[in-house]
Write a protein that holds these residues in place. Structure first.
Motif, PDB file in Angstrom:
ATOM      1  N   MET A  28       0.736  -1.368   0.004  1.00 40.48           N
ATOM      2  CA  MET A  28       0.127   0.153  -0.159  1.00 40.48           C
ATOM      3  C   MET A  28       0.983   1.455   0.053  1.00 40.48           C
ATOM      4  O   MET A  28       0.530   2.386  -0.216  1.00 40.48           O
ATOM      5  CB  MET A  28      -0.911   0.244   1.191  1.00 40.48           C
ATOM      6  CG  MET A  28      -0.250   0.401   2.629  1.00 40.48           C
ATOM      7  SD  MET A  28      -1.449   0.131   3.807  1.00 40.48           S
ATOM      8  CE  MET A  28      -0.633   0.757   5.345  1.00 40.48           C
ATOM      9  N   ASP A  29       1.984   0.856   0.229  1.00 40.05           N
ATOM     10  CA  ASP A  29       3.091   2.386   0.292  1.00 40.05           C
ATOM     11  C   ASP A  29       4.080   2.363  -1.023  1.00 40.05           C
ATOM     12  O   ASP A  29       4.514   3.499  -1.120  1.00 40.05           O
ATOM     13  CB  ASP A  29       4.041   2.068   1.450  1.00 40.05           C
ATOM     14  CG  ASP A  29       3.261   2.629   2.869  1.00 40.05           C
ATOM     15  OD1 ASP A  29       2.289   3.281   2.861  1.00 40.05           O
ATOM     16  OD2 ASP A  29       3.780   2.260   3.774  1.00 40.05           O
ATOM     17  N   TYR A  34       0.335  -3.196  -6.157  1.00 39.55           N
ATOM     18  CA  TYR A  34       0.260  -4.775  -6.184  1.00 39.55           C
ATOM     19  C   TYR A  34       1.385  -5.276  -6.405  1.00 39.55           C
ATOM     20  O   TYR A  34       2.459  -4.841  -6.941  1.00 39.55           O
ATOM     21  CB  TYR A  34      -0.758  -4.911  -7.076  1.00 39.55           C
ATOM     22  CG  TYR A  34      -0.516  -4.892  -8.457  1.00 39.55           C
ATOM     23  CD1 TYR A  34      -0.043  -5.867  -9.252  1.00 39.55           C
ATOM     24  CD2 TYR A  34      -0.408  -3.541  -9.215  1.00 39.55           C
ATOM     25  CE1 TYR A  34       0.287  -5.849 -10.675  1.00 39.55           C
ATOM     26  CE2 TYR A  34      -0.164  -3.396 -10.607  1.00 39.55           C
ATOM     27  CZ  TYR A  34       0.114  -4.450 -11.293  1.00 39.55           C
ATOM     28  OH  TYR A  34       0.491  -4.350 -12.522  1.00 39.55           O
ATOM     29  N   ASP A  35       1.457  -6.821  -6.244  1.00 40.71           N
ATOM     30  CA  ASP A  35       2.491  -7.800  -6.315  1.00 40.71           C
ATOM     31  C   ASP A  35       2.507  -8.341  -7.750  1.00 40.71           C
ATOM     32  O   ASP A  35       1.357  -9.161  -7.974  1.00 40.71           O
ATOM     33  CB  ASP A  35       2.721  -8.731  -5.384  1.00 40.71           C
ATOM     34  CG  ASP A  35       3.701  -9.684  -5.524  1.00 40.71           C
ATOM     35  OD1 ASP A  35       4.400  -9.885  -6.704  1.00 40.71           O
ATOM     36  OD2 ASP A  35       4.513 -10.190  -4.475  1.00 40.71           O
ATOM     37  N   GLU A  36       3.311  -8.087  -8.738  1.00 39.91           N
ATOM     38  CA  GLU A  36       3.016  -8.705 -10.160  1.00 39.91           C
ATOM     39  C   GLU A  36       3.037 -10.156 -10.071  1.00 39.91           C
ATOM     40  O   GLU A  36       2.262 -10.961 -10.874  1.00 39.91           O
ATOM     41  CB  GLU A  36       4.217  -8.315 -10.865  1.00 39.91           C
ATOM     42  CG  GLU A  36       3.932  -6.625 -11.310  1.00 39.91           C
ATOM     43  CD  GLU A  36       5.105  -6.235 -12.546  1.00 39.91           C
ATOM     44  OE1 GLU A  36       5.630  -7.216 -13.172  1.00 39.91           O
ATOM     45  OE2 GLU A  36       4.816  -5.100 -12.822  1.00 39.91           O
ATOM     46  N   ALA A  37       3.642 -10.739  -9.254  1.00 40.68           N
ATOM     47  CA  ALA A  37       3.844 -12.339  -9.378  1.00 40.68           C
ATOM     48  C   ALA A  37       2.472 -13.026  -8.619  1.00 40.68           C
ATOM     49  O   ALA A  37       2.058 -14.060  -9.048  1.00 40.68           O
ATOM     50  CB  ALA A  37       5.083 -12.914  -8.243  1.00 40.68           C
ATOM     51  N   ALA A  76     -11.671  -9.474   2.896  1.00 38.63           N
ATOM     52  CA  ALA A  76     -11.411  -9.899   4.092  1.00 38.63           C
ATOM     53  C   ALA A  76      -9.835  -9.905   3.956  1.00 38.63           C
ATOM     54  O   ALA A  76      -9.357  -9.334   5.315  1.00 38.63           O
ATOM     55  CB  ALA A  76     -11.540 -11.434   4.542  1.00 38.63           C
ATOM     56  N   ALA A  77      -9.075 -10.099   3.161  1.00 44.53           N
ATOM     57  CA  ALA A  77      -7.828  -9.944   3.258  1.00 44.53           C
ATOM     58  C   ALA A  77      -7.013  -8.605   3.196  1.00 44.53           C
ATOM     59  O   ALA A  77      -5.748  -8.405   2.972  1.00 44.53           O
ATOM     60  CB  ALA A  77      -7.015 -11.101   2.121  1.00 44.53           C
ATOM     61  N   LEU A  78      -7.854  -7.579   2.171  1.00 44.75           N
ATOM     62  CA  LEU A  78      -7.504  -6.169   2.021  1.00 44.75           C
ATOM     63  C   LEU A  78      -6.401  -6.388   0.983  1.00 44.75           C
ATOM     64  O   LEU A  78      -5.367  -5.734   0.950  1.00 44.75           O
ATOM     65  CB  LEU A  78      -6.871  -5.566   3.365  1.00 44.75           C
ATOM     66  CG  LEU A  78      -8.029  -5.091   4.299  1.00 44.75           C
ATOM     67  CD1 LEU A  78      -7.335  -4.188   5.120  1.00 44.75           C
ATOM     68  CD2 LEU A  78      -9.168  -4.105   3.674  1.00 44.75           C
ATOM     69  N   LEU A  79      -6.726  -7.372   0.283  1.00 41.38           N
ATOM     70  CA  LEU A  79      -5.615  -7.661  -1.081  1.00 41.38           C
ATOM     71  C   LEU A  79      -5.430  -6.526  -1.861  1.00 41.38           C
ATOM     72  O   LEU A  79      -6.160  -5.621  -2.200  1.00 41.38           O
ATOM     73  CB  LEU A  79      -6.095  -8.749  -1.991  1.00 41.38           C
ATOM     74  CG  LEU A  79      -5.369  -9.194  -3.158  1.00 41.38           C
ATOM     75  CD1 LEU A  79      -4.109  -9.646  -2.815  1.00 41.38           C
ATOM     76  CD2 LEU A  79      -6.110  -9.991  -4.083  1.00 41.38           C
ATOM     77  N   CYS A  80      -3.903  -5.947  -2.093  1.00 34.67           N
ATOM     78  CA  CYS A  80      -3.670  -4.995  -2.679  1.00 34.67           C
ATOM     79  C   CYS A  80      -3.593  -5.423  -4.134  1.00 34.67           C
ATOM     80  O   CYS A  80      -2.591  -6.333  -4.479  1.00 34.67           O
ATOM     81  CB  CYS A  80      -2.395  -4.309  -2.282  1.00 34.67           C
ATOM     82  SG  CYS A  80      -2.410  -3.521  -0.491  1.00 34.67           S
TER      83      CYS A  80
END
Length: 373
Positions: A28-29, A34-37, A76-80
């Protein structure tokens, strides 16, 4: 255990290792957010991007109930991740456009995770309203060029494909724009919910491809937005359930005056009220995800948005209060859910907006008992 429950468990188990709190706080910073993988893994190994896409275009051919489960667990996971912008907005808008050549061209890259996409509906993240479309399109020989500004666009600064609702001489139309197109400016913004990225986009004569028929996009975009409301409500439900679970777990473990605080009547009552809100929201999402008729879905989507917005806001705040002093600190995750609650409460229409929309919808002739107006 039903197939849907097994699917939920698989998604939840994956997100527990792909989106733990430390990963959320790191991503988030970052500007990308987001994580491309993880993004590619969700697309290729889990097939989440195409779970509700017809098999004809390479998807799994499931429906909104399955996709709602995915969004619930991501909430629930606050997925970025740009998953909401890509799947709930852009991909759905493509499918609803009915333009098979455009779907053939653009959908594969969205399904396999090689591209991120988003949808510009208006100058903000307000509810869908054709009269609020601010971008204009002008014909340039066989092509179109877009002009105007969009102040708030989900994942607009990282999107490879940008679908844009714009006004032509014939009415509201849908266009596809490359994220690297000349004349397109993109500025990432700082917002309350740092787990979801937003950007400001400017269109200064940007070359665009028409999707579907000129002036005929409004109906498809209205359907897209109702489905996006269901997806957003599912996210809110998942976040509310996580806040409730966290609060109850803490109430069982925190000892005060020689007793677990969960044994105090005031805490019991607060947790019970939280549970009522979450279960009400769950019923609303379940009904909205099952709706197949466009008219029924419009009503159910607004009901779900109202119920889930209010549930997440109240439950996230009460979870923070039950945690006491630690719940108000930056180090605890409670504030991340409160931020998500306030941001999603206003996305695509506030609860007040949807209550007014419901009043209009249920008073229309098609929703009246037979023989009565």
């Amino acid at each position: 255990m039903s197939e849907l429950d097994s699917f939920r468990t698989a998604v939840r188990d994956y997100l527990e290792q792909a989106s733990p709190s430390p990963a959320v706080r790191t991503l988030m910073d970052t500007e990308q957010g987001y994580d491309e993988a993880v993004w590619r893994q969700m697309a290729n190994e889990l097939g989440l991007h195409g779970i509700a896409t017809p098999e004809h275009w390479g998807g799994a051919g499931a429906g909104m109930p399955e996709l709602a489960v995915v969004f619930e667990e991501m909430g629930a996971a606050l997925l970025c991740s740009p998953f909401f912008a890509t799947v709930a907005l852009a991909l759905q808008a493509l499918l609803d456009s009915g333009d098979e050549s455009a779907i053939d061209e653009f959908a594969p890259a969205l399904l396999d995770g090689s591209q991120v996409a988003t949808l510009v509906l208006n100058s903000s993240l307000a509810a869908w309203d054709p009269s609020a479309v601010t971008i204009t399109a002008q014909r340039d020989d066989a092509d179109y060029r877009l002009f105007g500004d969009a102040g708030l666009v989900l994942d607009g600064h990282t999107a490879d494909l940008i679908l844009v609702a714009a006004n032509t001489a014939n009415g509201t139309s849908l266009f596809a724009v490359s994220g690297s197109a000349a004349g397109l400016t993109r500025e990432p913004l700082s917002t309350l919910d740092r787990t979801r990225k937003v950007a400001r986009l400017g269109f200064d004569g940007v070359a665009a491809r028409l999707i579907g028929a000129d002036g005929q996009a409004a109906a498809g975009l209205a359907r897209t937005c109702d489905l996006a409301l269901v997806a957003l409500a599912s996210e809110q439900l998942g976040a509310a359930q996580r806040c409730l679970d966290t609060a109850v777990g803490y109430a069982k473990e925190r000892i005060q005056f020689g007793r677990a605080i969960g044994s105090f009547q005031a805490i019991k009552h607060r947790c019970a009220d939280m549970l009522v809100l979450v279960e009400g929201a769950r019923s609303a999402v379940f009904h909205a995800a099952q709706a197949t008729d466009d008219g029924e879905r419009a009503v159910a989507a607004s009901v779900a948005k109202v119920a889930c917005s209010e549930a997440l806001l109240h439950v996230s705040l009460d979870s923070m209060r039950i945690h006491g002093g630690i719940g108000f600190t930056w180090e605890h995750d409670a504030h991340l859910y409160v931020r998500r609650a306030k941001a999603t409460e206003l996305m695509f229409g506030s609860p007040d907006h949807h209550l007014a929309r419901l009043a209009d919808l249920v008073s229309s002739p098609r929703h009246q008992p037979e023989g009565k107006l």
